[in-house]
Scaffold this motif. Structure first.
Motif, short mmCIF file in Angstrom:
data_model
loop_
_atom_site.label_atom_id
_atom_site.label_comp_id
_atom_site.label_asym_id
_atom_site.label_seq_id
_atom_site.Cartn_x
_atom_site.Cartn_y
_atom_site.Cartn_z
N ARG A 435 0.83 -1.20 0.00
CA ARG A 435 0.00 0.00 0.00
C ARG A 435 0.87 1.25 0.00
O ARG A 435 0.61 2.21 -0.71
N LEU A 436 1.90 1.21 0.82
CA LEU A 436 2.80 2.35 0.91
C LEU A 436 3.50 2.59 -0.43
O LEU A 436 3.57 3.73 -0.92
N ARG A 437 3.99 1.51 -1.05
CA ARG A 437 4.68 1.65 -2.34
C ARG A 437 3.76 2.25 -3.40
O ARG A 437 4.13 3.18 -4.12
N GLU A 438 2.54 1.74 -3.50
CA GLU A 438 1.62 2.23 -4.52
C GLU A 438 1.17 3.66 -4.24
O GLU A 438 0.97 4.45 -5.17
N SER A 439 1.00 4.02 -2.96
CA SER A 439 0.59 5.39 -2.64
C SER A 439 1.69 6.38 -2.97
O SER A 439 1.42 7.49 -3.44
N ILE A 440 2.95 5.98 -2.76
CA ILE A 440 4.07 6.85 -3.11
C ILE A 440 4.19 6.98 -4.63
O ILE A 440 4.42 8.08 -5.16
N LYS A 441 4.03 5.88 -5.35
CA LYS A 441 4.07 5.93 -6.82
C LYS A 441 3.00 6.90 -7.34
O LYS A 441 3.25 7.67 -8.26
N HIS A 442 1.81 6.85 -6.75
CA HIS A 442 0.75 7.75 -7.16
C HIS A 442 1.09 9.19 -6.79
O HIS A 442 0.91 10.12 -7.60
N PHE A 443 1.62 9.42 -5.61
CA PHE A 443 1.93 10.75 -5.11
C PHE A 443 2.94 11.46 -6.02
O PHE A 443 2.81 12.65 -6.30
N VAL A 444 3.94 10.74 -6.50
CA VAL A 444 5.02 11.36 -7.28
C VAL A 444 4.73 11.38 -8.78
O VAL A 444 5.52 11.92 -9.54
N SER A 445 3.62 10.79 -9.21
CA SER A 445 3.33 10.65 -10.64
C SER A 445 3.19 12.00 -11.32
O SER A 445 2.96 13.04 -10.68
N ARG A 446 3.31 12.00 -12.63
CA ARG A 446 3.33 13.25 -13.41
C ARG A 446 2.09 14.09 -13.21
O ARG A 446 2.17 15.31 -13.11
N ARG A 447 0.91 13.47 -13.12
CA ARG A 447 -0.32 14.24 -12.99
C ARG A 447 -0.59 14.68 -11.55
O ARG A 447 -1.52 15.44 -11.30
N ALA A 448 0.24 14.18 -10.61
CA ALA A 448 0.08 14.56 -9.20
C ALA A 448 1.20 15.55 -8.84
O ALA A 448 1.22 16.67 -9.34
N MET A 449 2.17 15.13 -8.02
CA MET A 449 3.24 16.04 -7.60
C MET A 449 4.37 16.15 -8.61
O MET A 449 5.25 16.99 -8.50
N ILE A 451 7.23 14.45 -9.49
CA ILE A 451 8.62 14.42 -9.06
C ILE A 451 9.39 13.58 -10.07
O ILE A 451 9.47 12.35 -9.98
N ASP A 452 9.96 14.27 -11.05
CA ASP A 452 10.66 13.61 -12.14
C ASP A 452 11.91 12.91 -11.63
O ASP A 452 12.68 13.47 -10.86
N GLY A 453 12.10 11.66 -12.05
CA GLY A 453 13.29 10.91 -11.65
C GLY A 453 13.05 9.95 -10.51
O GLY A 453 13.91 9.12 -10.19
N LEU A 454 11.88 10.05 -9.88
CA LEU A 454 11.58 9.15 -8.76
C LEU A 454 10.71 8.01 -9.29
O LEU A 454 9.49 8.00 -9.12
N GLY A 455 11.36 7.05 -9.93
CA GLY A 455 10.64 5.95 -10.55
C GLY A 455 10.42 4.79 -9.60
O GLY A 455 10.83 4.81 -8.43
N GLU A 456 9.77 3.75 -10.12
CA GLU A 456 9.39 2.60 -9.28
C GLU A 456 10.60 1.93 -8.66
O GLU A 456 10.59 1.54 -7.49
N ARG A 457 11.67 1.79 -9.44
CA ARG A 457 12.86 1.11 -8.92
C ARG A 457 13.48 1.88 -7.75
O ARG A 457 13.87 1.29 -6.75
N ARG A 484 22.80 6.19 -1.71
CA ARG A 484 22.81 4.80 -1.26
C ARG A 484 22.03 3.90 -2.23
O ARG A 484 22.13 2.68 -2.16
N CYS A 485 21.24 4.52 -3.09
CA CYS A 485 20.45 3.76 -4.06
C CYS A 485 21.31 3.41 -5.27
O CYS A 485 22.10 4.23 -5.75
N GLU A 486 21.13 2.20 -5.78
CA GLU A 486 21.86 1.78 -6.96
C GLU A 486 21.43 2.62 -8.17
O GLU A 486 20.28 3.02 -8.29
N ARG A 487 22.39 2.87 -9.05
CA ARG A 487 22.16 3.59 -10.30
C ARG A 487 21.78 5.05 -10.09
O ARG A 487 21.25 5.69 -11.00
#
Length: 671
Positions: A435-449, A451-457, A484-487
Motif C-alpha cells: 500500500r505504501l509503495r503504490e501510494s508513493i508511486k501515485h503521489f510522485v506521478s506526473r499528474r500529481a506532484m 517528481i521527475d526521476g523518482l521511478g518505481e525502482r 545509497r540507491c543503486e544507479r
C-alpha cells in the motif's frame, strides 16, 4: 526563360498540380493520367532547381521530403485535442444519449452524426492564409510534436486549401495506412531484412516520427479529417455540414461512411452494421465515433477534464486469442484493494504479446469459473487491456487449481476485509509495504506532484533501505540518502533533490489528487481546490458543505470526510507541512462580489463558451451549478434554452441574457 517567365510558369504549375491532387485524393475523379501528372511534376522540379528562390511552403515538390531534422519541436495546440470517452457496448451508447438529454434538460430526440473510428494517429494541421503552416501530433492533448515536414509529404493532405477557405483553420485528422498498402510495405521490409511492423497503426506512428521526412515520403500514409480547432469565419450549424465544408476546401473526409440519425436507436443499428462490414473495409477501424450533430448543443454540453460531453467512441468487441493460465497472483493497491492477476502463457492478440490479464475480483473469478491451468480465451478490452472472457471447459483434465478469497494480505500478512457493497477484499493494515509503495508511486506521478526521476525502482530501494515510511519522508531525503540507491550517481541525485523541492509548491488541486483520496480524481480534486481555496478549508469541510458543491455526491463527500478524519493521514499532512510542502492556494470561491451566489447556464452562448462563463463566475466568488433550484440566484439563458429556463420562470428566479450577464460581470470586475 527569364525570372518573370519562370515565376509565372511556377505559379501556373503549382496551381495545376494542386488542382489535380484535389481531384485525385479528395474527390476521387482524376482528369489526367499518372504519366501526365508525373510530367508536370518533373517540370516543376526542374524549374525549382534552376530557380530555388521560387520554392514556397505551398510547393508540391515538398511531397518528396526535406533534409533530416535534429529533433521535433513542441507545438502547443491553441485548443486542446481532447480524448473521447469510450462506450464498450450498446447499453453504454444508450447511457450516453441519456446523459446528453439530462445535461441539456430536454426530452426530445437528439440528432447524432456518426463517423468511423479510424485506427491511426491523431494530428493537427494549421492553415494560415490557406497554406499549410504547421503540422503536429496530438501529444498529451495540450502539446504535440511538430512534424510539419513529414505531414507535407502525405499526398492526401493539401498544401493549399481551395475555394473560400478561411484565413485561419486548424484541422484535426487521423493519419493511417490502408491494409493492402501495409501488407505490401511489410513484405518489402521483410525482403530487405528489416523488422516488420505489428499493425498499420504502429507503422503510421513510426512513419510520422521519422527525423528524415524523405523516409516518411516513401511510406503509404493517408489522412481522414474529422474536426477543427481554431477557425476564422462563420461556422455552419451542424458537424455534418462542417465535414462537408472541409471536403469542399480540399480536405479528405470520410463522407462515404458518415451518417446522421435522429435518436440513439438508429445509431445502435449502424454500430451493428459496421461490425459486420468491418473486415470488408480497406483500412482498420476499431469503433464508431458518435457526436451530437448540432454545434450549438455541442457548445452547451461543453467538456469534462479530458473529454467532450457531446461525443463518445463506441468500441468494437476486441480481438481474441486462446492461451493457458499458468498462475494467478495477488496484487495490493494503494487503497489496500487486492486484485487477482492471471499469469498467461504468452500469446499474440491484435499484434501485441500478452502475458498477463486482469481478473478484477473474485466475483469475476466465480463468474468465469477460472482456475490455474485452465485454457482460456483472452482479449484486449478496448484493444488495450487484456482480459479473460471465457474458460474452455472441454480442455480441463482435473489438475486445475482454484484461488480462494484471501484471509490475509499476501504482502504484509495483515487482516483482510471485504466491506459491504464492495467487490474486492482490502488489506486493513495501513503500514502494508505494498500500500505504501503504490501510494508513493501515485503521489510522485506526473499528474500529481510530478517528481521527475523518482521511478518505481528508486521507490523500491528507498523502502527497502527504510529511508521512507510515508510520502512526507520524501521531503527529508538528503543527497547522501539518495546516493545509497543503486544507479543514482551524483548528478541524478542532485536532479532528483531539485525535483522534490520544486514539488513543494504544486497547485492545491494536484496536491489533493496526489493524496489518493478514494473517489477523488483529477477533476474533483481541482473542483475542491477552487471551491475551498486552501488545504485547511478542505480539511475542515463538513458533509453538508461538500454536498452543496455541484458534481459531488454522498460517496465522494463521505470519502473526503473519512480521509481527513484518520489520525494517520492528519499526521502525514502535518509532517508534509513541517517539511515545507505548501500547495499553491487557489482563488477562493468565497472572496468576491458574488460570494455565495449560484448561477445556472442554459441554452447556447455565442460570445463565450460554457467553461469560460463558469470560470468568470468562480473568479468573482460565485458558483456555477448544473441544475435550477430554490437556491439559484441567476439563470443565464442563451439561444434555444429549454427546461431549465422554464423552471427558473416557475420559481421566480432572475433571468439574464448573455449580454446582460457579460455587462454584469464587467461592472463587477471594474468595481
Amino acid at each position: 526563360m527569364n525570372k518573370a517567365e519562370a515565376k509565372s510558369r511556377h505559379r501556373q504549375l503549382c496551381a495545376e498540380l494542386h488542382r489535380h491532387n484535389l481531384l485525385y485524393y479528395t474527390h476521387d475523379r482524376p482528369e489526367i493520367s499518372d504519366a501526365e501528372y508525373d510530367q508536370l511534376f518533373r517540370e516543376l522540379q526542374e524549374l525549382e532547381q534552376a530557380h530555388p528562390e521560387l520554392v514556397t511552403p505551398a510547393s508540391p515538390t515538398l511531397r518528396v521530403g526535406a533534409a533530416p531534422l535534429v529533433q521535433f519541436e513542441p507545438v502547443r495546440h491553441a485548443l486542446p485535442m481532447l480524448s473521447l470517452e469510450n462506450a464498450l457496448n450498446e447499453a453504454e451508447l444508450r447511457d450516453f444519449d441519456a446523459r446528453v438529454k439530462r445535461f441539456l434538460g430536454r426530452e426530445q430526440t437528439v440528432r447524432y452524426v456518426c463517423e468511423l473510428k479510424i485506427d491511426g494517429v491523431a494530428v493537427e494541421l494549421v492553415y494560415r492564409d490557406r497554406v499549410l503552416a504547421v503540422g503536429s501530433t496530438r501529444g498529451d492533448g495540450a502539446t504535440g510534436e511538430g512534424i510539419t515536414e513529414n505531414l507535407r509529404t502525405i499526398p492526401s493532405i493539401p498544401l493549399v486549401l481551395s475555394g473560400d477557405a478561411p484565413t485561419l483553420l486548424e484541422v484535426r485528422g487521423e493519419v493511417y495506412i490502408d491494409l493492402g498498402d501495409f501488407q505490401t510495405f511489410n513484405q518489402e521490409r521483410q525482403e530487405e531484412g528489416l523488422q516488420v511492423f505489428a499493425n498499420p497503426r504502429n507503422a503510421a506512428a513510426g512513419s510520422l516520427r521519422q527525423l528524415d521526412s524523405s523516409v516518411t515520403a516513401r511510406r503509404p500514409l493517408k489522412i481522414f479529417c474529422y474536426g477543427i480547432g481554431q477557425f476564422s469565419g462563420a461556422l455552419p450549424t451542424s458537424h455534418h455540414e462542417l465535414l462537408q465544408q472541409l471536403h469542399q476546401w480540399g480536405l479528405r473526409v470520410n463522407l462515404d461512411h458518415t451518417r446522421t440519425f435522429e435518436g440513439i436507436e438508429p445509431v445502435v443499428d449502424y454500430f451493428r452494421q459496421l461490425q459486420d462490414m468491418r473486415d470488408r473495409l480497406p483500412y482498420e477501424i476499431d469503433g464508431l465515433v458518435v457526436k451530437v450533430d448540432e454545434l450549438a448543443l455541442q457548445r452547451e454540453l461543453g467538456e469534462k477534464t479530458r473529454s467532450p460531453r457531446w461525443a463518445i467512441a463506441c468500441k468494437f468487441p476486441p480481438r481474441q486469442a486462446v492461451t493457458i493460465v499458468e498462475d494467478i497472483i495477488l496484487q495490493v493497491g494503494r487503497t489496500g484493494a487486492i486484485t487477482p492477476v492471471a499469469q498467461l502463457r504468452p500469446v499474440e492478440v491484435s499484434g501485441v504479446t500478452v502475458s498477463r490479464a486482469s481478473l478484477h475480483n473474485w466475483d469475476e473469478i466465480a463468474r468465469l469459473d477460472v482456475k490455474i491451468g485452465d485454457t482460456v480465451i483472452v482479449e484486449r478490452a478496448g484493444d488495450v487491456i487484456p482480459d479473460i472472457v471465457r474458460v474452455l471447459m472441454e480442455h480441463r483434465n482435473g489438475s486445475e487449481r482454484s484461488v480462494p478469497l484471501p484471509q490475509y494480505c499476501p504482502v504484509c500478512g495483515g487482516p483482510v476485509a471485504k466491506l459491504e457493497g464492495e467487490v474486492v477484499p482490502r488489506c486493513q493494515e495501513l503500514s502494508c509495504p505494498a500500500r505504501l509503495r503504490e501510494s508513493i508511486k501515485h503521489f510522485v506521478s506526473r499528474r500529481a506532484m510530478d517528481i521527475d526521476g523518482l521511478g518505481e525502482r528508486t521507490i523500491e530501494q528507498l523502502l527497502r533501505l527504510e529511508l521512507i515510511d510515508s510520502v512526507a519522508d520524501l521531503y527529508r531525503l538528503t543527497r547522501e540518502d539518495l546516493l545509497r540507491c543503486e544507479r543514482l550517481a551524483d548528478k541524478s541525485a542532485d536532479k532528483l533533490l531539485k525535483a522534490i523541492i520544486a514539488s513543494k509548491s504544486r497547485p492545491l488541486g494536484r496536491f489533493l489528487f496526489a493524496l489518493g483520496i478514494r473517489h477523488v480524481g483529477e477533476h474533483l480534486a481541482s473542483l475542491l481546490a477552487r471551491h475551498f481555496g486552501s488545504l485547511e478549508e478542505v480539511c475542515r469541510a463538513t458533509r453538508e458543505e461538500l454536498l452543496a458543491i455541484h458534481e459531488i455526491g454522498p460517496q465522494v463527500a463521505d470519502s473526503v470526510i473519512d480521509f481527513f478524519a484518520k489520525t494517520r493521514n492528519r499526521e502525514i499532512l502535518s509532517a508534509l507541512q513541517k517539511a515545507g510542502v505548501a500547495p499553491q492556494v487557489e482563488t477562493r470561491r468565497g472572496n468576491g462580489p458574488l460570494t455565495g451566489r449560484i448561477f445556472v447556464f442554459t441554452g447556447s452562448l455565442t460570445r463565450l463558451n460554457r467553461k469560460q462563463a463558469q470560470q468568470t463566475v468562480e473568479r468573482l466568488g460565485g458558483r456555477a451549478s448544473g441544475s435550477v433550484s430554490g437556491k439559484t440566484d441567476w439563470v443565464i439563458a442563451g439561444e434555444a434554452a429549454g427546461s431549465k429556463l422554464a423552471k427558473a420562470r416557475e420559481l421566480g428566479i432572475r433571468i439574464l441574457s448573455e449580454e446582460e450577464f457579460l455587462q454584469m460581470m464587467s461592472e463587477m470586475e471594474k468595481a
